[in-house]
Design a protein around this motif. Sequence first.
Motif, PDB file in Angstrom:
ATOM      1  N   TYR A 174       0.904  21.426   5.137  1.00 30.23           N
ATOM      2  CA  TYR A 174       0.413  20.341   4.981  1.00 30.23           C
ATOM      3  C   TYR A 174      -1.025  20.356   4.335  1.00 30.23           C
ATOM      4  CZ  TYR A 174      -2.743  16.227   6.659  1.00 30.23           C
ATOM      5  OH  TYR A 174      -3.631  15.282   6.759  1.00 30.23           O
ATOM      6  N   ILE A 175      -1.776  21.408   4.386  1.00 31.64           N
ATOM      7  CA  ILE A 175      -2.813  21.502   3.864  1.00 31.64           C
ATOM      8  C   ILE A 175      -2.561  21.795   2.158  1.00 31.64           C
ATOM      9  CG2 ILE A 175      -5.185  23.252   3.434  1.00 31.64           C
ATOM     10  CD1 ILE A 175      -4.804  23.729   6.553  1.00 31.64           C
ATOM     11  N   ARG A 176      -1.724  22.442   2.058  1.00 30.81           N
ATOM     12  CA  ARG A 176      -1.169  22.610   0.443  1.00 30.81           C
ATOM     13  C   ARG A 176      -0.809  21.135  -0.112  1.00 30.81           C
ATOM     14  NH1 ARG A 176       1.265  27.313   2.688  1.00 30.81           N
ATOM     15  NH2 ARG A 176       0.202  29.178   1.582  1.00 30.81           N
ATOM     16  N   ARG A 177      -0.198  20.578   0.653  1.00 29.98           N
ATOM     17  CA  ARG A 177       0.418  19.110   0.043  1.00 29.98           C
ATOM     18  C   ARG A 177      -0.619  18.449  -0.266  1.00 29.98           C
ATOM     19  NH1 ARG A 177       4.597  20.010   3.957  1.00 29.98           N
ATOM     20  NH2 ARG A 177       3.599  18.575   5.570  1.00 29.98           N
ATOM     21  N   VAL A 206      -4.719  15.469  -4.254  1.00 32.34           N
ATOM     22  CA  VAL A 206      -5.857  15.213  -4.821  1.00 32.34           C
ATOM     23  C   VAL A 206      -6.443  15.973  -6.045  1.00 32.34           C
ATOM     24  CG1 VAL A 206      -6.879  13.948  -2.571  1.00 32.34           C
ATOM     25  CG2 VAL A 206      -7.222  16.274  -2.905  1.00 32.34           C
ATOM     26  N   GLY A 207      -5.372  16.698  -6.291  1.00 31.07           N
ATOM     27  CA  GLY A 207      -5.913  17.746  -7.647  1.00 31.07           C
ATOM     28  C   GLY A 207      -6.735  18.859  -7.117  1.00 31.07           C
ATOM     29  N   ALA A 208      -6.558  19.404  -5.789  1.00 31.96           N
ATOM     30  CA  ALA A 208      -7.225  20.540  -5.467  1.00 31.96           C
ATOM     31  C   ALA A 208      -6.395  21.644  -4.958  1.00 31.96           C
ATOM     32  CB  ALA A 208      -8.303  20.136  -4.347  1.00 31.96           C
ATOM     33  N   VAL A 242       0.729  -1.247  -0.109  1.00 36.17           N
ATOM     34  CA  VAL A 242      -0.020  -0.060   0.003  1.00 36.17           C
ATOM     35  C   VAL A 242       1.167   1.155   0.108  1.00 36.17           C
ATOM     36  CG1 VAL A 242      -1.730   1.288   1.025  1.00 36.17           C
ATOM     37  CG2 VAL A 242      -1.729  -1.294   1.443  1.00 36.17           C
ATOM     38  N   GLU A 243       0.529   2.001  -0.835  1.00 33.61           N
ATOM     39  CA  GLU A 243       1.220   3.531  -0.732  1.00 33.61           C
ATOM     40  C   GLU A 243       0.689   4.373   0.360  1.00 33.61           C
ATOM     41  OE1 GLU A 243       2.379   7.236  -3.678  1.00 33.61           O
ATOM     42  OE2 GLU A 243       1.176   5.718  -4.439  1.00 33.61           O
ATOM     43  N   VAL A 244       1.662   4.864   1.231  1.00 36.79           N
ATOM     44  CA  VAL A 244       1.459   5.412   2.552  1.00 36.79           C
ATOM     45  C   VAL A 244       2.196   6.822   2.616  1.00 36.79           C
ATOM     46  CG1 VAL A 244       1.660   5.251   4.930  1.00 36.79           C
ATOM     47  CG2 VAL A 244       1.119   3.143   3.668  1.00 36.79           C
ATOM     48  N   TRP A 245       1.618   7.937   2.956  1.00 38.90           N
ATOM     49  CA  TRP A 245       1.988   9.125   3.247  1.00 38.90           C
ATOM     50  C   TRP A 245       1.766   9.562   4.847  1.00 38.90           C
ATOM     51  CZ3 TRP A 245      -0.875  14.334   2.674  1.00 38.90           C
ATOM     52  CH2 TRP A 245      -0.040  15.473   3.023  1.00 38.90           C
ATOM     53  N   VAL A 246       2.884   9.889   5.450  1.00 36.13           N
ATOM     54  CA  VAL A 246       2.930  10.082   6.869  1.00 36.13           C
ATOM     55  C   VAL A 246       3.549  11.366   6.949  1.00 36.13           C
ATOM     56  CG1 VAL A 246       3.866   9.561   9.259  1.00 36.13           C
ATOM     57  CG2 VAL A 246       3.025   7.608   7.541  1.00 36.13           C
ATOM     58  N   SER A 247       2.575  12.322   7.289  1.00 38.42           N
ATOM     59  CA  SER A 247       3.334  13.724   7.836  1.00 38.42           C
ATOM     60  C   SER A 247       3.755  13.910   9.212  1.00 38.42           C
ATOM     61  CB  SER A 247       2.183  14.770   7.493  1.00 38.42           C
ATOM     62  OG  SER A 247       1.213  14.425   8.379  1.00 38.42           O
ATOM     63  N   ASN A 248       4.487  15.015   9.357  1.00 37.78           N
ATOM     64  CA  ASN A 248       5.141  14.690  10.654  1.00 37.78           C
ATOM     65  C   ASN A 248       5.502  16.396  11.126  1.00 37.78           C
ATOM     66  OD1 ASN A 248       5.990  13.424  12.596  1.00 37.78           O
ATOM     67  ND2 ASN A 248       8.501  13.179  12.025  1.00 37.78           N
ATOM     68  N   HIS A 249       4.460  17.386  10.735  1.00 38.32           N
ATOM     69  CA  HIS A 249       4.480  18.773  11.046  1.00 38.32           C
ATOM     70  C   HIS A 249       4.068  18.797  12.723  1.00 38.32           C
ATOM     71  CE1 HIS A 249       0.545  17.369   9.703  1.00 38.32           C
ATOM     72  NE2 HIS A 249       0.061  18.543  10.049  1.00 38.32           N
ATOM     73  N   ARG A 250       4.812  19.809  12.993  1.00 35.47           N
ATOM     74  CA  ARG A 250       4.565  20.292  14.404  1.00 35.47           C
ATOM     75  C   ARG A 250       4.241  21.558  14.647  1.00 35.47           C
ATOM     76  NH1 ARG A 250       5.348  15.229  14.407  1.00 35.47           N
ATOM     77  NH2 ARG A 250       6.294  14.016  16.380  1.00 35.47           N
ATOM     78  N   SER A 251       4.349  22.651  13.564  1.00 34.67           N
ATOM     79  CA  SER A 251       4.010  23.805  13.655  1.00 34.67           C
ATOM     80  C   SER A 251       2.714  24.372  13.033  1.00 34.67           C
ATOM     81  CB  SER A 251       5.350  24.773  13.369  1.00 34.67           C
ATOM     82  OG  SER A 251       5.378  24.526  11.923  1.00 34.67           O
ATOM     83  N   VAL A 252       2.497  25.724  13.200  1.00 37.64           N
ATOM     84  CA  VAL A 252       1.400  26.286  12.522  1.00 37.64           C
ATOM     85  C   VAL A 252       1.785  26.572  10.887  1.00 37.64           C
ATOM     86  CG1 VAL A 252       0.204  28.453  12.249  1.00 37.64           C
ATOM     87  CG2 VAL A 252       0.593  27.665  14.416  1.00 37.64           C
ATOM     88  N   ALA A 253       3.028  26.869  10.665  1.00 37.32           N
ATOM     89  CA  ALA A 253       3.368  26.826   9.426  1.00 37.32           C
ATOM     90  C   ALA A 253       3.310  25.591   8.804  1.00 37.32           C
ATOM     91  CB  ALA A 253       4.741  27.549   9.244  1.00 37.32           C
ATOM     92  N   GLY A 254       3.722  24.430   9.612  1.00 35.03           N
ATOM     93  CA  GLY A 254       3.647  23.051   9.216  1.00 35.03           C
ATOM     94  C   GLY A 254       2.271  22.724   8.870  1.00 35.03           C
ATOM     95  N   ILE A 255       1.301  23.079   9.494  1.00 35.05           N
ATOM     96  CA  ILE A 255      -0.227  22.914   9.331  1.00 35.05           C
ATOM     97  C   ILE A 255      -0.358  23.513   7.926  1.00 35.05           C
ATOM     98  CG2 ILE A 255      -2.334  23.273  10.105  1.00 35.05           C
ATOM     99  CD1 ILE A 255      -1.546  23.102  13.081  1.00 35.05           C
ATOM    100  N   LEU A 256      -0.327  24.636   7.888  1.00 29.95           N
ATOM    101  CA  LEU A 256      -0.622  25.379   6.431  1.00 29.95           C
ATOM    102  C   LEU A 256      -0.083  24.632   5.205  1.00 29.95           C
ATOM    103  CD1 LEU A 256      -0.511  29.087   7.588  1.00 29.95           C
ATOM    104  CD2 LEU A 256      -2.361  27.642   7.251  1.00 29.95           C
TER     105      LEU A 256
END
Length: 307
Positions: free
Chosen positions: A133-136, A141-143, A117-131
């Motif tokens: 993450y949303i972009r990634r 999903v092409g959005a 299975v293809e797996v993506w695990v994020s590891n962000h810890r900051s406000v900038a990281g959250i933003l």
Amino acid sequence: MTPAKIATVTTAKSDPARTDSERAAWAQRIAHDPWPQRIVCLTEESVETLYLLGEERRIVGISGFTVRPPQARKEKPKVSAFMSAKIDEILKLEPDLVIGFSDMQAEIAATLIRAGVEVWVSNHRSVAGILAYIRRLGAWVGASERAEALVAQLTAGLHTVAEAANRLPVRPKVYFEEWDEPMISGILWVHELIALAGGEPLFPERAQAPLARDRIIADPAEVVRAAPDLIIGSWCGKKFRPEQVAARPGWGAIPAVARGQLVEIKSPLILQPGPAALTDGLQALAKAIERAAQAAAQSRPGCDRTV
């Protein structure tokens, strides 16, 4: 923390009952929509983000801790906790992407990867990281355009709260407790949001540590000496007990305890590194900090109490 409990793995196989016409329809859909079609979300933030992006149709499985948005619990099968997962159930869903978070899900991720299975695990810890993450996730999903719009909306909300914080009479000292036994202080994005909302977060050096074990406060007297004006509890899904906190030896001398400034913010609002923390979580922080600032100002002679 206990090791991840992982169910016995069976190899994922295509459904032999799938007809040629179904396969053709699937191939045609992929040609027009080449992004992942069957996503399993092991944590809450990916679920909420995909719903906000209008991409919930891609989700085929979610974490049992998911509460945002409420309809996700009704619409999607629950296949994991945080440190455990029903691997066989996940494989039956035939996901083309599984999304997880942090080293705590490393064993689950490794098991799924070994099963193909293809797996993506994020590891962000900051406000900038959250933003970021949303972009990634939007790109996955092409959005991307909708993700940028969501980031802009969230960023505007951060600025609004920061502007309001500038009008507080004082910056109250804030102790955020993520767990009680052992005592664990807040992670980086919580620390940053407290500061943005007008508070002075305690133990900044611990906030930089990504792992909970490195944020343990071994000596409760350390908090007493820090003298917070506000204590916020968010015990990772366990109900916060302010009376138990106030009864800790020596804690009666803490200004927050003396003034009754002990507040709970539910974990799904503030401890999931996604949109919730930057919206409802931040609003809850701002309200608690404003009340604590007013209480602290009233106890300090000569303080400017205008808001």
